[in-house]
Design a protein around this motif. Structure first.
Motif, PDB file in Angstrom:
ATOM      1  N   TYR A  33      46.187  54.137  41.702  1.00 14.24           N
ATOM      2  CA  TYR A  33      46.773  54.445  40.384  1.00 14.24           C
ATOM      3  C   TYR A  33      46.835  53.184  39.528  1.00 14.24           C
ATOM      4  N   VAL A  34      47.091  52.038  40.182  1.00  8.54           N
ATOM      5  CA  VAL A  34      47.101  50.760  39.457  1.00  8.54           C
ATOM      6  C   VAL A  34      45.701  50.487  38.901  1.00  8.54           C
ATOM      7  N   LEU A  35      44.691  50.756  39.710  1.00  9.08           N
ATOM      8  CA  LEU A  35      43.307  50.542  39.248  1.00  9.08           C
ATOM      9  C   LEU A  35      42.996  51.442  38.039  1.00  9.08           C
ATOM     10  N   ASP A  36      43.491  52.681  38.086  1.00  8.36           N
ATOM     11  CA  ASP A  36      43.288  53.584  36.935  1.00  8.36           C
ATOM     12  C   ASP A  36      43.901  52.983  35.671  1.00  8.36           C
ATOM     13  N   VAL A  37      45.131  52.482  35.819  1.00  9.07           N
ATOM     14  CA  VAL A  37      45.811  51.892  34.652  1.00  9.07           C
ATOM     15  C   VAL A  37      44.989  50.727  34.122  1.00  9.07           C
ATOM     16  N   LEU A  38      44.508  49.891  35.030  1.00 11.57           N
ATOM     17  CA  LEU A  38      43.759  48.698  34.601  1.00 11.57           C
ATOM     18  C   LEU A  38      42.461  49.073  33.891  1.00 11.57           C
ATOM     19  N   ALA A  62      34.294  45.021  38.240  1.00 10.61           N
ATOM     20  CA  ALA A  62      35.105  44.296  39.230  1.00 10.61           C
ATOM     21  C   ALA A  62      36.276  45.160  39.715  1.00 10.61           C
ATOM     22  N   ILE A  63      36.884  45.872  38.774  1.00  9.59           N
ATOM     23  CA  ILE A  63      38.017  46.744  39.164  1.00  9.59           C
ATOM     24  C   ILE A  63      37.511  47.835  40.117  1.00  9.59           C
ATOM     25  N   ASP A  64      36.346  48.400  39.775  1.00  7.84           N
ATOM     26  CA  ASP A  64      35.771  49.438  40.637  1.00  7.84           C
ATOM     27  C   ASP A  64      35.490  48.915  42.048  1.00  7.84           C
ATOM     28  N   ASP A  65      35.170  47.636  42.125  1.00  8.34           N
ATOM     29  CA  ASP A  65      34.812  47.056  43.429  1.00  8.34           C
ATOM     30  C   ASP A  65      36.021  46.735  44.296  1.00  8.34           C
ATOM     31  N   PHE A  66      37.182  46.773  43.708  1.00 10.64           N
ATOM     32  CA  PHE A  66      38.370  46.411  44.493  1.00 10.64           C
ATOM     33  C   PHE A  66      38.626  47.474  45.556  1.00 10.64           C
ATOM     34  N   ASP A  67      38.822  47.016  46.793  1.00  9.71           N
ATOM     35  CA  ASP A  67      38.981  47.951  47.908  1.00  9.71           C
ATOM     36  C   ASP A  67      40.455  48.050  48.304  1.00  9.71           C
ATOM     37  N   CYS A  68      41.064  49.167  47.960  1.00  2.57           N
ATOM     38  CA  CYS A  68      42.499  49.330  48.230  1.00  2.57           C
ATOM     39  C   CYS A  68      42.796  49.397  49.726  1.00  2.57           C
ATOM     40  N   THR A  69      41.785  49.727  50.524  1.00  3.88           N
ATOM     41  CA  THR A  69      42.054  49.886  51.955  1.00  3.88           C
ATOM     42  C   THR A  69      41.894  48.564  52.715  1.00  3.88           C
ATOM     43  N   ALA A  70      41.352  47.546  52.039  1.00  2.00           N
ATOM     44  CA  ALA A  70      41.169  46.252  52.721  1.00  2.00           C
ATOM     45  C   ALA A  70      42.544  45.676  53.061  1.00  2.00           C
ATOM     46  N   ARG A  71      42.597  44.947  54.154  1.00  2.00           N
ATOM     47  CA  ARG A  71      43.878  44.334  54.526  1.00  2.00           C
ATOM     48  C   ARG A  71      44.161  43.171  53.586  1.00  2.00           C
ATOM     49  N   LEU A  72      45.124  43.369  52.727  1.00  2.00           N
ATOM     50  CA  LEU A  72      45.431  42.327  51.750  1.00  2.00           C
ATOM     51  C   LEU A  72      46.617  41.532  52.258  1.00  2.00           C
ATOM     52  N   LYS A  73      46.434  40.251  52.360  1.00  2.00           N
ATOM     53  CA  LYS A  73      47.545  39.412  52.854  1.00  2.00           C
ATOM     54  C   LYS A  73      47.683  38.216  51.927  1.00  2.00           C
ATOM     55  N   VAL A  78      50.013  43.971  44.873  1.00  2.00           N
ATOM     56  CA  VAL A  78      48.651  44.436  44.617  1.00  2.00           C
ATOM     57  C   VAL A  78      48.189  44.017  43.217  1.00  2.00           C
ATOM     58  N   HIS A  79      49.124  43.883  42.309  1.00  2.00           N
ATOM     59  CA  HIS A  79      48.764  43.503  40.935  1.00  2.00           C
ATOM     60  C   HIS A  79      48.161  42.101  40.921  1.00  2.00           C
ATOM     61  N   GLU A  80      48.809  41.219  41.679  1.00  2.00           N
ATOM     62  CA  GLU A  80      48.287  39.866  41.779  1.00  2.00           C
ATOM     63  C   GLU A  80      46.940  39.865  42.507  1.00  2.00           C
ATOM     64  N   ALA A  81      46.868  40.653  43.575  1.00  2.00           N
ATOM     65  CA  ALA A  81      45.631  40.687  44.367  1.00  2.00           C
ATOM     66  C   ALA A  81      44.454  41.149  43.516  1.00  2.00           C
ATOM     67  N   ILE A  82      44.679  42.168  42.712  1.00  2.00           N
ATOM     68  CA  ILE A  82      43.582  42.693  41.884  1.00  2.00           C
ATOM     69  C   ILE A  82      43.165  41.646  40.846  1.00  2.00           C
ATOM     70  N   PHE A  85      41.181  38.998  42.515  1.00  2.00           N
ATOM     71  CA  PHE A  85      39.861  39.509  42.905  1.00  2.00           C
ATOM     72  C   PHE A  85      38.943  39.608  41.685  1.00  2.00           C
ATOM     73  N   VAL A  86      39.466  40.209  40.627  1.00  2.00           N
ATOM     74  CA  VAL A  86      38.669  40.407  39.408  1.00  2.00           C
ATOM     75  C   VAL A  86      38.297  39.049  38.795  1.00  2.00           C
ATOM     76  N   SER A  87      39.237  38.132  38.820  1.00  2.00           N
ATOM     77  CA  SER A  87      38.981  36.812  38.203  1.00  2.00           C
ATOM     78  C   SER A  87      37.940  36.019  38.982  1.00  2.00           C
ATOM     79  N   LYS A  88      37.843  36.320  40.271  1.00  2.00           N
ATOM     80  CA  LYS A  88      36.799  35.631  41.043  1.00  2.00           C
ATOM     81  C   LYS A  88      35.413  36.149  40.684  1.00  2.00           C
ATOM     82  N   LEU A  89      35.366  37.436  40.298  1.00  2.00           N
ATOM     83  CA  LEU A  89      34.074  38.045  39.981  1.00  2.00           C
ATOM     84  C   LEU A  89      33.633  37.779  38.546  1.00  2.00           C
TER      85      LEU A  89
END
Ligand code: ARG
Length: 444
Positions: A33-38, A62-73, A78-82, A85-89
């Protein structure tokens, strides 16, 4: 180790404390849902001319490529993680947060997920209601006792008993529908709390995010979690009906009464007592459903005394709320299956041993002899005290056998007649569900 990039000006916290405040593990539930908002936010930034078409494309990819199921640590959430991730791409990632905050973003994602949860809850209740309806049709004419104070009361049919749950549940669905409506107001565009100076068309973005309308006041939109309280209230009310049905099943299936038979698929055995047929699944459901109450209490307690504006306390609601829905749905599914499988027990043959028709007899004496009801009542009470059965008393006082309790109720227009109840249940079910979501138009 990931490179020391933090989206926000943090980085001074020791790991154990940043882990302590992190929501990353349970953000999984709202990640899509966060990805939808973004995605919608990026499109709006482009429409308003803040980012170029090319940046929009890169950001969306980049947003489409974000994998919500990946183990994020190692992220605060999640907002920061996305954003990381997007800024790296793409360099355009640094534009992502223009005009928005995590506060409006999370509130929007929570409401979107909550809407889905409410629809799923309604759906599970719909299935249960249909099970009650079809079992009631199968047992429409089978006599069944009722109880008050858990003492034998008046006669009815098993169908009438079962429909009591169908009708109550369909009435309570209105509460869930309200919970849906209040969740359907979108916080997007409220930024941290008081909006932003960036031009964004909130209504357009909210419509694109499939919200009915906007939660206009930005302070309300970012602060309030009342849509969660309303939702938990409404499923708690349904829970109270479910717990009553469960309790009835424990009592009715007790071998001393044997009014219903616990389906073997729902029965537990004993390691020592070979005769046991315990209502195991319903015992688990009784215990599980209590979590709905606890979580509701927790939500009220958590929100009590919080000032206006986002506070991190709000984040802690997230995991437990989804747990409440999950527990609720699983229990409803188990109960639906129980209703589908349950059969009437042998004890049904013995129900006339009890003076279930004492009130019927007093009514018959009163009406046919023109005796005031209280006097007829006293006649029956006296006879029963002397050890006579209702049947004997009927012959003695009226000279005839009491008419069939079910037919005489139906003839009198009493709700022993199931058709109007069934019609109401089906009509309301259809109406509520069609109004709530087109998603089920084809289902009933
Ligand atoms: N992780 C938070 C939540 O789930 C959103 C972040 C808000 N944090 C903040 N410092 N304003 O609610």
């Amino acid at each position: 180790m990931r490179e020391q990039y933090r989206s926000y000006a943090l980085g001074t916290q020791p790991k154990w404390l940043s882990e302590y405040i992190s929501s990353i593990d349970f953000d999984l539930y709202i990640c899509e849902y966060v990805l939808d908002v973004l995605r919608e936010h990026v499109k709006e930034l482009r429409r308003q001319g803040y980012v170029s078409e090319n940046s929009e494309m890169e950001l969306i990819r980049a947003i489409d490529d974000f994998d919500c199921t990946a183990r994020l640590k190692g992220y605060e959430d999640v907002h920061e993680a996305i954003e990381y991730f997007v800024s790296k791409l793409t360099n355009a990632g640094k534009w992502l947060n223009l005009g928005k905050s995590r506060n409006d973003q999370v509130a929007t994602a929570l409401r979107a997920r909550n809407k889905e949860e409410i629809l799923d809850a309604i759906d599970s209740i719909r299935i249960l209601i249909l099970e009650f309806l079809s079992k009631a049709s199968a047992y429409e004419d089978v006599p069944f006792p009722t109880f008050t104070h858990f003492q034998h009361a008046q006669p009815t049919t098993f169908g009438h008993y079962l429909l009591s749950f169908a009708e109550e549940l369909v009435d309570l669905i209105d509460g869930l529908k309200y919970a849906y409506e209040i969740s359907d107001l979108c916080p997007y565009g409220s930024a941290a709390v008081a909006g932003s100076t960036v031009r964004l068309d909130r209504i357009r973005v909210c419509k694109n995010l499939k919200f009915k309308n906007v939660a206009f006041n930005t302070i309300y939109a970012t602060t309030s979690r009342n849509f969660i309280l309303v939702s938990l209230d409404s499923i708690s009310q349904v829970t109270s009906v479910l717990l009553r049905f469960i309790e009835d099943m424990f009592l009715y299936s007790n071998p001393a009464l044997n009014l219903v038979e616990v389906p073997s698929s729902h029965a537990g055995t004993s390691s020592i007592m070979p005769h046991k047929r315990n209502p195991a699944t319903l015992e688990i459901a009784r215990a599980e459903l209590l979590k709905v109450y606890f979580i509701r209490e927790y939500a009220y307690a958590l929100l009590k005394g919080l000032p206006s504006g986002y506070a991190l306390d709000l984040q802690q609601l997230s995991p437990v709320v989804w747990e409440a829905y999950r527990t609720f749905r699983r229990s409803v599914t188990v109960i639906s299956d129980f209703v589908r499988e349950v059969e009437i027990g042998d004890g049904i043959k013995d129900i006339w041993k009890y003076p279930l028709r004492a009130a019927d007899l007093a009514e018959a004496i009163s009406v046919s002899k023109g005796v005031p009801f209280r006097d007829a009542y006293a006649t029956v009470a006296r006879g029963l005290k002397e050890g006579k059965s209702v049947e004997e008393l009927s012959k003695e006082v009226l000279g005839i056998e009491l008419p069939d309790p079910i037919t005489s109720r139906r003839n009198a227009g009493s709700p022993g007649n199931l058709d109007p109840i069934k019609r109401k249940v089906i009509e309301r079910l259809r109406k509520i569900i069609c109004e709530t979501s087109a998603r089920w138009n084809e289902l009933i």
